[in-house]
Scaffold this active site. Structure first.
Site, PDB file in Angstrom:
ATOM      1  CG  ASP A 284      46.778  48.333  34.128  1.00 30.80           C
ATOM      2  OD1 ASP A 284      45.857  48.497  33.307  1.00 30.80           O
ATOM      3  OD2 ASP A 284      47.440  49.278  34.579  1.00 30.80           O
ATOM      4  CB  ILE A 285      43.137  48.346  36.413  1.00 30.30           C
ATOM      5  CG1 ILE A 285      41.958  48.563  37.357  1.00 30.30           C
ATOM      6  CG2 ILE A 285      43.632  49.660  35.847  1.00 30.30           C
ATOM      7  CD1 ILE A 285      42.343  49.263  38.657  1.00 30.30           C
ATOM      8  CB  ILE A 286      38.336  46.822  33.504  1.00 31.43           C
ATOM      9  CG1 ILE A 286      39.109  45.860  32.617  1.00 31.43           C
ATOM     10  CG2 ILE A 286      37.194  47.434  32.724  1.00 31.43           C
ATOM     11  CD1 ILE A 286      38.218  44.915  31.867  1.00 31.43           C
ATOM     12  CG  ASP A 287      38.496  52.976  35.865  1.00 29.24           C
ATOM     13  OD1 ASP A 287      38.383  53.110  34.648  1.00 29.24           O
ATOM     14  OD2 ASP A 287      38.992  53.848  36.594  1.00 29.24           O
ATOM     15  CB  THR A 288      34.961  53.963  32.781  1.00 31.04           C
ATOM     16  OG1 THR A 288      35.985  53.972  31.807  1.00 31.04           O
ATOM     17  CG2 THR A 288      35.198  55.025  33.829  1.00 31.04           C
ATOM     18  N   GLY A 289      35.760  50.997  31.768  1.00 31.92           N
ATOM     19  CA  GLY A 289      35.681  50.031  30.669  1.00 31.92           C
ATOM     20  C   GLY A 289      35.610  50.694  29.302  1.00 31.92           C
TER      21      GLY A 289
ATOM     22  CB  THR B  55      40.273  52.796  27.843  1.00 28.68           C
ATOM     23  OG1 THR B  55      40.099  53.957  28.642  1.00 28.68           O
ATOM     24  CG2 THR B  55      41.544  52.901  27.045  1.00 28.68           C
TER      25      THR B  55
ATOM     26  CE  LYS C 289      40.062  51.358  41.199  1.00 27.59           C
ATOM     27  NZ  LYS C 289      40.499  52.752  41.063  1.00 27.59           N
TER      28      LYS C 289
ATOM     29  CG  PHE D 133      44.212  55.828  42.823  1.00 27.66           C
ATOM     30  CD1 PHE D 133      43.547  56.126  41.648  1.00 27.66           C
ATOM     31  CD2 PHE D 133      45.596  55.703  42.799  1.00 27.66           C
ATOM     32  CE1 PHE D 133      44.241  56.318  40.460  1.00 27.66           C
ATOM     33  CE2 PHE D 133      46.300  55.891  41.612  1.00 27.66           C
ATOM     34  CZ  PHE D 133      45.621  56.203  40.448  1.00 27.66           C
ATOM     35  CB  VAL D 134      45.039  49.849  43.691  1.00 23.65           C
ATOM     36  CG1 VAL D 134      43.988  49.467  44.714  1.00 23.65           C
ATOM     37  CG2 VAL D 134      44.484  49.688  42.275  1.00 23.65           C
TER      38      VAL D 134
ATOM     39  CG  ASP E 217      51.053  55.209  36.742  1.00 22.57           C
ATOM     40  OD1 ASP E 217      50.053  54.595  36.309  1.00 22.57           O
ATOM     41  OD2 ASP E 217      51.339  56.358  36.383  1.00 22.57           O
TER      42      ASP E 217
HETATM   43  N1  HPA Z   1      45.320  52.904  40.024  1.00 25.04           N
HETATM   44  C1  HPA Z   1      46.098  53.103  38.935  1.00 25.04           C
HETATM   45  N2  HPA Z   1      45.620  53.224  37.704  1.00 25.04           N
HETATM   46  C2  HPA Z   1      44.273  53.145  37.557  1.00 25.04           C
HETATM   47  C3  HPA Z   1      43.421  52.933  38.653  1.00 25.04           C
HETATM   48  C4  HPA Z   1      43.965  52.805  39.951  1.00 25.04           C
HETATM   49  O1  HPA Z   1      43.266  52.619  40.982  1.00 25.04           O
HETATM   50  N3  HPA Z   1      42.151  52.883  38.159  1.00 25.04           N
HETATM   51  C5  HPA Z   1      42.269  53.058  36.823  1.00 25.04           C
HETATM   52  N4  HPA Z   1      43.527  53.226  36.447  1.00 25.04           N
HETATM   53 MG    MG Z   2      45.725  49.918  31.838  1.00 24.17          MG
END
Ligand code: HPA
Ligand code: MG
Length: 207
Positions: free
Chosen positions: A125-130, A132, A156, A179-180, A186
């Site tokens: 769904d989402i990459i932030d620090t990357g 994981t 992100k 934070f989305v 979730d």
């Molecule tokens: N929302 C939900 N889960 C997440 C987010 C976020 O902004 N960033 C990393 N995991």
């Molecule tokens: Mg995820």
């Protein structure tokens, strides 16, 4: 390969401009990505993926729980007629606790012997620090996939850790560091069913 849509400077839509469930309205600052926009972007990503996976022998891995809705929508557009050629598996990577990444990753739910010789598509769904995803990709590589690609709905980018090696082949949107929730994402188990991607009020996650 993919052309992500960069919405880092995009103003939020007003909650009154879209159909938003009453139950979550008070908790959101606004809408970053309306459902229709996400759905069509996902359909386009599906077209790209379908071209590259036409030869089959595919293992599509859903990273639970956040990617569940994206995974479903993506596969609906990727493989309308050849669903049975694809092995579908789900895994859970535990590293996210509330809004803070801990860096520790545990991967559950996959028999890794299924990876050998497969064209593996990881759906996130989402990459932030990357971090994981980098650890997951490393682990999958150890089991000799024929190929390994990553499809990620949201990036992100501002939050990327320099130690993260992973680069998704398919990205939906580049989003700001806010934070989305919604479209499967979730906050502590809530808001996954919100059809849009909304920005959560800070007072909700700083409680
Ligand atoms: N929302 C939900 N889960 C997440 C987010 C976020 O902004 N960033 C990393 N995991
Ligand atoms: Mg995820």
């Amino acid at each position: 390969m993919s052309h992500p849509i960069d919405v880092r400077n995009q103003q939020l839509y007003d909650l009154e401009q879209f159909a938003v469930p009453q139950a979550v309205k008070n908790d959101l600052q606004g809408i970053l990505l309306p459902q229709g926009l996400i759905d069509n972007r996902v359909a386009r990503m599906g077209e790209e993926i379908a071209k590259n996976y036409a030869y089959g022998n595919t293992l599509a891995i859903c990273v639970l729980n956040g990617a569940q809705h994206f995974y479903q929508q993506l596969l609906n557009s990727v493989f309308p007629s050849v669903h049975n050629d694809i092995q579908l598996e789900s895994i859970k990577c535990c590293s996210y606790d509330g809004t803070k990444s801990t860096g520790e990753v545990q991967i559950n739910g996959l028999d890794f012997t299924a990876v050998r010789g497969k064209n593996v598509l990881v759906v996130e769904d989402i990459i932030d620090t990357g971090l994981t995803l980098s650890k997951l990709a490393q682990k999958l590589y150890e089991h000799d996939p024929l190929s390994l690609e990553i499809a990620c709905l949201l990036d992100k980018r501002e939050r990327r850790n320099p130690q993260a090696t992973v680069k998704p082949e398919y990205t939906g949107f580049i989003i700001p560091d806010r934070f989305v929730v919604g479209y499967g994402l979730d906050f502590n188990g809530r808001y996954r069913l919100l059809p849009h991607l909304g920005v959560l009020k800070e007072e909700i996650y700083q409680k």
